[in-house]
Motif scaffolding. Structure first.
Motif, PDB file in Angstrom:
ATOM      1  N   THR A  34     -15.533   4.297  -3.649  1.00  0.00           N
ATOM      2  CA  THR A  34     -14.533   5.238  -2.898  1.00  0.00           C
ATOM      3  C   THR A  34     -13.864   4.247  -1.859  1.00  0.00           C
ATOM      4  O   THR A  34     -14.430   3.502  -1.461  1.00  0.00           O
ATOM      5  N   PRO A  35     -12.532   4.833  -1.514  1.00  0.00           N
ATOM      6  CA  PRO A  35     -11.971   5.912  -2.206  1.00  0.00           C
ATOM      7  C   PRO A  35     -11.268   5.398  -3.373  1.00  0.00           C
ATOM      8  O   PRO A  35     -11.404   4.137  -3.515  1.00  0.00           O
ATOM      9  N   ARG A  36     -10.723   5.968  -4.325  1.00  0.00           N
ATOM     10  CA  ARG A  36     -10.107   5.512  -5.522  1.00  0.00           C
ATOM     11  C   ARG A  36      -8.866   5.073  -5.197  1.00  0.00           C
ATOM     12  O   ARG A  36      -8.250   3.951  -5.539  1.00  0.00           O
ATOM     13  N   HIS A  37      -8.030   5.557  -4.158  1.00  0.00           N
ATOM     14  CA  HIS A  37      -6.779   5.047  -3.783  1.00  0.00           C
ATOM     15  C   HIS A  37      -6.787   4.937  -2.072  1.00  0.00           C
ATOM     16  O   HIS A  37      -7.277   6.068  -1.390  1.00  0.00           O
ATOM     17  N   LYS A  38      -6.190   3.866  -1.625  1.00  0.00           N
ATOM     18  CA  LYS A  38      -6.063   3.826  -0.291  1.00  0.00           C
ATOM     19  C   LYS A  38      -4.666   3.251   0.320  1.00  0.00           C
ATOM     20  O   LYS A  38      -4.358   2.244  -0.364  1.00  0.00           O
ATOM     21  N   VAL A  39      -3.955   3.794   0.910  1.00  0.00           N
ATOM     22  CA  VAL A  39      -2.637   3.519   1.633  1.00  0.00           C
ATOM     23  C   VAL A  39      -2.682   2.973   2.981  1.00  0.00           C
ATOM     24  O   VAL A  39      -2.958   3.908   3.680  1.00  0.00           O
ATOM     25  N   THR A  40      -2.496   1.875   3.203  1.00  0.00           N
ATOM     26  CA  THR A  40      -2.433   1.746   4.912  1.00  0.00           C
ATOM     27  C   THR A  40      -1.342   0.885   5.179  1.00  0.00           C
ATOM     28  O   THR A  40      -0.583   0.311   4.238  1.00  0.00           O
ATOM     29  N   GLY A  41      -1.041   0.947   6.754  1.00  0.00           N
ATOM     30  CA  GLY A  41       0.195   0.310   7.098  1.00  0.00           C
ATOM     31  C   GLY A  41      -0.131  -1.241   7.292  1.00  0.00           C
ATOM     32  O   GLY A  41      -1.429  -1.650   7.597  1.00  0.00           O
ATOM     33  N   THR A  83     -11.009   0.491  -6.516  1.00  0.00           N
ATOM     34  CA  THR A  83     -10.074   0.929  -5.184  1.00  0.00           C
ATOM     35  C   THR A  83      -9.013   0.348  -5.386  1.00  0.00           C
ATOM     36  O   THR A  83      -8.925  -0.706  -5.122  1.00  0.00           O
ATOM     37  N   ARG A  84      -7.805   1.062  -5.634  1.00  0.00           N
ATOM     38  CA  ARG A  84      -6.290   0.706  -5.730  1.00  0.00           C
ATOM     39  C   ARG A  84      -6.043   0.584  -4.084  1.00  0.00           C
ATOM     40  O   ARG A  84      -5.623   1.640  -3.493  1.00  0.00           O
ATOM     41  N   LEU A  85      -5.738  -0.441  -3.471  1.00  0.00           N
ATOM     42  CA  LEU A  85      -5.342  -0.643  -1.905  1.00  0.00           C
ATOM     43  C   LEU A  85      -3.724  -0.919  -2.143  1.00  0.00           C
ATOM     44  O   LEU A  85      -3.407  -1.918  -2.742  1.00  0.00           O
ATOM     45  N   THR A  86      -3.129  -0.151  -1.429  1.00  0.00           N
ATOM     46  CA  THR A  86      -1.652  -0.446  -1.162  1.00  0.00           C
ATOM     47  C   THR A  86      -1.351  -0.541   0.194  1.00  0.00           C
ATOM     48  O   THR A  86      -1.657   0.470   0.944  1.00  0.00           O
ATOM     49  N   VAL A  87      -0.731  -1.732   0.787  1.00  0.00           N
ATOM     50  CA  VAL A  87      -0.399  -2.082   1.830  1.00  0.00           C
ATOM     51  C   VAL A  87       1.164  -1.901   2.058  1.00  0.00           C
ATOM     52  O   VAL A  87       1.838  -2.946   1.524  1.00  0.00           O
ATOM     53  N   GLY A 146      -1.347  -4.301   9.098  1.00  0.00           N
ATOM     54  CA  GLY A 146      -1.966  -4.457  10.353  1.00  0.00           C
ATOM     55  C   GLY A 146      -3.036  -3.436  10.379  1.00  0.00           C
ATOM     56  O   GLY A 146      -3.757  -3.658  11.361  1.00  0.00           O
ATOM     57  N   GLN A 147      -3.210  -2.400   9.567  1.00  0.00           N
ATOM     58  CA  GLN A 147      -4.432  -1.636   9.836  1.00  0.00           C
ATOM     59  C   GLN A 147      -5.645  -2.261   9.217  1.00  0.00           C
ATOM     60  O   GLN A 147      -5.445  -3.295   8.097  1.00  0.00           O
ATOM     61  N   GLU A 148      -6.721  -1.492   9.341  1.00  0.00           N
ATOM     62  CA  GLU A 148      -7.938  -1.785   8.747  1.00  0.00           C
ATOM     63  C   GLU A 148      -8.141  -1.012   7.575  1.00  0.00           C
ATOM     64  O   GLU A 148      -7.945   0.208   7.527  1.00  0.00           O
ATOM     65  N   ALA A 149      -8.822  -1.619   6.287  1.00  0.00           N
ATOM     66  CA  ALA A 149      -9.393  -0.737   5.343  1.00  0.00           C
ATOM     67  C   ALA A 149     -10.749  -1.117   4.926  1.00  0.00           C
ATOM     68  O   ALA A 149     -11.183  -2.406   5.049  1.00  0.00           O
ATOM     69  N   SER A 200      -6.514  -6.203   9.445  1.00  0.00           N
ATOM     70  CA  SER A 200      -4.965  -6.431   9.639  1.00  0.00           C
ATOM     71  C   SER A 200      -4.470  -6.761   8.355  1.00  0.00           C
ATOM     72  O   SER A 200      -3.806  -7.754   8.175  1.00  0.00           O
ATOM     73  N   THR A 201      -4.419  -5.647   7.526  1.00  0.00           N
ATOM     74  CA  THR A 201      -3.937  -5.683   6.147  1.00  0.00           C
ATOM     75  C   THR A 201      -2.644  -6.262   6.100  1.00  0.00           C
ATOM     76  O   THR A 201      -1.766  -5.935   6.883  1.00  0.00           O
ATOM     77  N   GLN A 202      -2.305  -6.925   5.252  1.00  0.00           N
ATOM     78  CA  GLN A 202      -0.986  -7.520   4.783  1.00  0.00           C
ATOM     79  C   GLN A 202      -0.616  -7.137   3.500  1.00  0.00           C
ATOM     80  O   GLN A 202      -1.443  -6.792   2.489  1.00  0.00           O
ATOM     81  N   PRO A 203       0.706  -7.031   3.113  1.00  0.00           N
ATOM     82  CA  PRO A 203       1.047  -6.368   1.813  1.00  0.00           C
ATOM     83  C   PRO A 203       0.512  -7.504   0.676  1.00  0.00           C
ATOM     84  O   PRO A 203       0.225  -6.772  -0.439  1.00  0.00           O
ATOM     85  N   GLN A 204       0.515  -8.723   0.776  1.00  0.00           N
ATOM     86  CA  GLN A 204      -0.459  -9.455  -0.082  1.00  0.00           C
ATOM     87  C   GLN A 204      -1.817  -8.970  -0.629  1.00  0.00           C
ATOM     88  O   GLN A 204      -2.326  -9.540  -1.613  1.00  0.00           O
ATOM     89  N   ASP A 205      -2.593  -8.166   0.457  1.00  0.00           N
ATOM     90  CA  ASP A 205      -3.735  -7.738   0.085  1.00  0.00           C
ATOM     91  C   ASP A 205      -3.592  -6.582  -1.116  1.00  0.00           C
ATOM     92  O   ASP A 205      -4.785  -6.179  -1.323  1.00  0.00           O
ATOM     93  N   SER A 206      -2.814  -6.122  -1.117  1.00  0.00           N
ATOM     94  CA  SER A 206      -2.393  -4.755  -2.190  1.00  0.00           C
ATOM     95  C   SER A 206      -3.015  -5.379  -3.489  1.00  0.00           C
ATOM     96  O   SER A 206      -2.645  -6.414  -4.101  1.00  0.00           O
ATOM     97  N   ALA A 207      -3.931  -4.753  -3.860  1.00  0.00           N
ATOM     98  CA  ALA A 207      -4.652  -5.117  -5.353  1.00  0.00           C
ATOM     99  C   ALA A 207      -5.509  -3.928  -5.727  1.00  0.00           C
ATOM    100  O   ALA A 207      -5.960  -2.947  -4.670  1.00  0.00           O
TER     101      ALA A 207
END
Lengths: 113, 114
Positions: free
Chosen positions: B7-14, B109-113, B16-19, B81-88
């Protein structure tokens, strides 16, 4: 340098044909080779596996052929069905670091009805 | 047996935010693995716990990624401090005996930054 290589990104076969997915590896220490099947939106699931002491492993319609000298193996899916359409990952591990499973890049199989 | 639950199945962060990603392994399994899956890099090993102890984190990016297993029923992967390249897609797996011989993966969990 890819330690486990799957030569085809994608493969399309007709229903009823035998699909052959190829895999090669670099590290002679690898001695365990599982194949994982992944459907969209799901995690990979173990399909079939072989150890390097064997040259063939069969489970129903799925067969692994293993060539230790050439460092390659193949997964044969006999009588392919549309439900077999998925991404197949070849993987490898060595007894010495048995928690490290190295995956190939995957082959997306499409079985046309 | 519900299998490995993530969990979660999907997470969207901006940016610089934490996930924080959660994983509940199959009950009775002694090992937990985290993998990252992208189109470009495929399935990459991140870290491994056995009997809750961290054994191998050689795949973890050192600066912003951390993983914990505070008890036998869950593990977390935290990305600061998530970065776009962490999207996976981040995949958790467990195994019964501690080796990678049979991994049971969660759905990820699909993370989208952004």
């Amino acid at each position: 340098q890819q330690q486990v290589r799957q030569s085809s990104q994608s493969l399309t076969v007709w229903e009823g044909e035998t699909a052959i997915l190829n895999c090669s590896y670099e590290n002679s220490a690898f001695d365990y080779f599982p194949w994982y099947q992944q459907f969209p939106g799901e995690g990979p699931a173990l399909l079939i596996a072989i150890r390097s002491v064997s040259d063939k492993k069969e489970d129903g319609r799925f067969t692994i052929f293993f060539n230790k000298r050439e460092k390659n193996l193949s997964l044969h899916i006999k009588d392919s069905q549309p439900g077999d359409s998925a991404t197949y990952f070849c993987a490898a591990s060595a007894s010495s670091g048995s928690w490290q499973l190295i995956f190939g890049s995957g082959t997306q199989l499409t079985v046309m009805p | 047996n519900a299998g490995v639950i993530q969990t979660p199945r999907h997470k969207v962060t901006g940016k610089g935010q934490e996930a924080t990603l959660w994983c509940e392994p199959i009950s009775g399994h002694s090992a937990v693995f985290w993998y990252r899956q992208t189109i470009v890099q495929g399935l990459e090993f991140l870290t491994y716990f056995r009997n809750q102890a961290p054994i191998d984190d050689s795949g973890m990016p050192k600066e912003r990624f951390s993983a914990q297993m505070p008890n036998q029923s869950h593990s977390t992967l935290k990305i600061q401090s998530t970065q776009p390249q962490d999207s996976a897609v981040y995949l958790c797996a467990s195994s019964l005996g501690g080796s990678a011989e049979t991994l049971y993966f969660g759905s990820g969990t699909r993370l989208t930054v952004l």
